[in-house]
Scaffold this motif. Structure first.
Motif, PDB file in Angstrom:
ATOM      1  N   VAL A   1     -11.148  -3.381  -3.993  1.00 47.50           N
ATOM      2  CA  VAL A   1      -9.911  -4.145  -4.018  1.00 47.50           C
ATOM      3  C   VAL A   1      -9.023  -3.759  -2.841  1.00 47.50           C
ATOM      4  O   VAL A   1      -8.480  -4.611  -2.128  1.00 47.50           O
ATOM      5  CB  VAL A   1      -9.184  -3.924  -5.358  1.00 47.50           C
ATOM      6  CG1 VAL A   1      -7.774  -4.470  -5.301  1.00 47.50           C
ATOM      7  CG2 VAL A   1      -9.959  -4.587  -6.486  1.00 47.50           C
ATOM      8  N   LYS A   2      -8.865  -2.462  -2.598  1.00 50.90           N
ATOM      9  CA  LYS A   2      -7.960  -2.024  -1.523  1.00 50.90           C
ATOM     10  C   LYS A   2      -8.548  -2.293  -0.147  1.00 50.90           C
ATOM     11  O   LYS A   2      -7.840  -2.661   0.781  1.00 50.90           O
ATOM     12  CB  LYS A   2      -7.663  -0.536  -1.679  1.00 50.90           C
ATOM     13  CG  LYS A   2      -6.770  -0.294  -2.886  1.00 50.90           C
ATOM     14  CD  LYS A   2      -5.957   0.965  -2.764  1.00 50.90           C
ATOM     15  CE  LYS A   2      -4.916   0.964  -3.872  1.00 50.90           C
ATOM     16  NZ  LYS A   2      -4.638   2.267  -4.394  1.00 50.90           N
ATOM     17  N   GLY A   3      -9.859  -2.092  -0.030  1.00 50.73           N
ATOM     18  CA  GLY A   3     -10.498  -2.298   1.267  1.00 50.73           C
ATOM     19  C   GLY A   3     -10.752  -3.769   1.570  1.00 50.73           C
ATOM     20  O   GLY A   3     -11.216  -4.110   2.653  1.00 50.73           O
ATOM     21  N   GLY A   4     -10.486  -4.653   0.583  1.00 48.52           N
ATOM     22  CA  GLY A   4     -10.645  -6.071   0.834  1.00 48.52           C
ATOM     23  C   GLY A   4     -12.075  -6.536   0.947  1.00 48.52           C
ATOM     24  O   GLY A   4     -12.429  -7.323   1.817  1.00 48.52           O
ATOM     25  N   LYS A   5     -12.954  -5.974   0.078  1.00 45.18           N
ATOM     26  CA  LYS A   5     -14.324  -6.491   0.022  1.00 45.18           C
ATOM     27  C   LYS A   5     -14.515  -7.104  -1.355  1.00 45.18           C
ATOM     28  O   LYS A   5     -14.674  -6.397  -2.341  1.00 45.18           O
ATOM     29  CB  LYS A   5     -15.333  -5.359   0.237  1.00 45.18           C
ATOM     30  CG  LYS A   5     -15.463  -4.954   1.673  1.00 45.18           C
ATOM     31  CD  LYS A   5     -16.539  -3.895   1.822  1.00 45.18           C
ATOM     32  CE  LYS A   5     -16.465  -3.255   3.186  1.00 45.18           C
ATOM     33  NZ  LYS A   5     -16.724  -1.811   3.117  1.00 45.18           N
TER      34      LYS A   5
END
Lengths: 258, 207
Positions: free
Chosen positions: A92-96
């Motif tokens: 979620v945080k890394g945008g994957k």
């Protein structure tokens, strides 16, 4: 030979440990492909199950039949090129953010993975969303170590069924799901919040909080993708920092039972 | 004990020296995995494989083991076999492995395995030790299957997951006994098995 001497005992244990370690390594490496195949198949099965499809026969065939395309999007809803959805873990945080598009007898469904924390350990699952990427079609949950009979009930059909038809957005903004405490899921006329409410599991407040946070955090990360699909809402990433995404309503509940 | 006939090594644990009902070992896993027949049978096979092979290996190396670390050596052998069984189940019987969950790992601490290693394998030749392991595994498995049969039949109305109690029974008001699915009922059933066995077998009756 004196099998009781100190030297013998030390050498004996050293050899034993090396032999056993080598044998176990060989076995683990040899069986790895089979075990990975099982884990992959379980994942495929869960993706299909969240969309309400029960696979008969080979799971892999059914998966290939129903899943039309899969891709990874970032927090802006743009497709990440070169990333394979099935092999990408949700970050979620890394945008994957993996997306699976399913064609269920003409009905287009989006399936996305969910990942979060329960009371004792990790919880995870899949959610399928209707064509508007707003209405939940179905969910499956699994957990590592929630309490049997209490938190572990999150995997039960009656609990998952409550998510059916719930909506992510209120107007254009993301609202997510919300626990209600006095609801009765068996009585449709007592549905207190037909758009966002789910009935919490009695005695499992912490686990239900975890489920709520997981569903909301993960689906919120897809908000810009939802805006693209549905053509409304969404938050530009320049206005909203990534960190705020995990800012879920986790600590509001007071009746802690578990 | 060394001169016991090989056939008795296999037969005794089934009745006169049953690990569960007479020695009262390995009760915890017997309570946990007997809700359904299928996991009970897989558990029985797993325990049989582990006791048989552990007995064989320990018996083969019994004259080389330094007595001060013999328990550690036994534990290493047992853990090795249990990890082996667990890995094989994960690779080829994934669903069952999930159903058995931690209990496969807990075979390591199953008193039957350690008990047979200490009591038999350390002092006997490989063949009798292997037979003793198989016998005790079967003795354990027999009780597991009996208990699981009763629990699945009356608790869920199924055997091996197939419904055996006809629908008309349910229409006439028959209901599955939910209590059968809880661990206490397994304990009560094992108690009943012990009771029946003692009332039939004279050698086991205390004066």
């Amino acid at each position: 030979m004196n099998t009781q001497s100190n030297g013998y005992t030390v050498v004996y244990s050293a050899i034993m440990v090396v032999v056993v370690a080598a044998a176990l390594t060989l076995i683990a490496v040899g069986l790895k492909p089979f075990q990975q195949a099982n884990i992959d198949n379980e994942k495929r099965q869960n993706i299909l199950k969240s969309a309400g499809i029960t696979a008969e026969g080979s799971i892999e065939d059914a998966y290939n039949k129903y899943v039309k395309e899969s891709f990874v999007v970032d927090l802006n809803g743009a497709t990440v090129s070169g990333a394979e959805a099935f092999k990408t873990d949700l970050d979620v945080k890394g945008g994957k953010l993996p997306v699976y598009v399913i064609d269920k007898n003409g009905q287009k469904l989006y399936v996305v993975p969910l990942k979060g924390n329960g009371l004792w350990g990790p919880i995870w699952g899949f959610a399928s969303l209707k064509e508007d990427f707003n209405t939940i079609e179905g969910v499956v949950f699994d957990h590592a170590s929630e309490t049997p009979g209490l938190g572990a009930e999150m995997t039960q059909q009656y609990f998952c069924d409550q998510f059916k038809g719930r909506e992510l957005a209120e107007g254009a903004a993301f609202a997510g799901i919300k626990q209600v405490y006095k609801g009765n899921p068996k009585d449709p006329s007592d549905d207190q919040d037909p758009k966002h409410g789910i009935d919490a599991i009695s005695g499992s407040t912490m686990t239900t909080n975890g489920v709520q946070a997981m569903v909301n955090d993960c689906l919120k990360a897809y908000d810009n993708f939802r805006a693209k699909v549905s053509g409304k809402g969404g938050v530009s990433q320049s206005e909203k920092k990534v960190d705020e995404i995990s800012d879920a309503p986790q600590a509001q509940v007071t009746n802690v039972n578990e | 004990m060394a001169q016991t006939k090989n056939s008795e090594l296999l037969k005794n644990p089934l009745n006169l020296n049953n690990p569960i009902t007479v020695q009262v070992l390995g009760i915890c896993s017997a309570l946990a995995v007997t809700v359904k027949l299928e996991p009970a049978i897989v558990m029985a096979i797993s325990v049989t494989v582990v006791t048989a092979l552990a007995n064989l290996i320990i018996s083969l190396i019994r004259n080389t083991i330094p007595s001060r670390i013999r328990i550690i050596v036994q534990l290493v052998v047992v853990s090795f076999l249990v990890i082996l069984v667990d890995q094989v189940l994960k690779a080829f019987m994934y669903e069952l492995d999930k159903a058995l969950s931690v209990y496969v790992g807990l075979i390591i601490t199953n008193c039957i395995v350690m008990g047979r290693l200490e009591a038999f394998a350390l002092g006997n030749k490989p063949l009798p030790a292997l037979l003793d392991g198989i016998g005790n595994g079967f003795g354990y498995g027999a009780i597991l299957v009996i208990v699981a049969f009763v629990r699945e039949l009356f608790g869920s109305g199924t055997l091996f997951g197939c419904q055996v109690i006809p629908d008309c029974f349910y229409e006439m008001g028959y209901a599955n006994c939910g209590f059968m699915l809880n661990p206490p009922m397994a304990l009560i059933l094992i108690g009943i098995v012990i009771w029946i066995q003692r009332s039939k077998v004279k050698e086991l009756q205390e004066k």
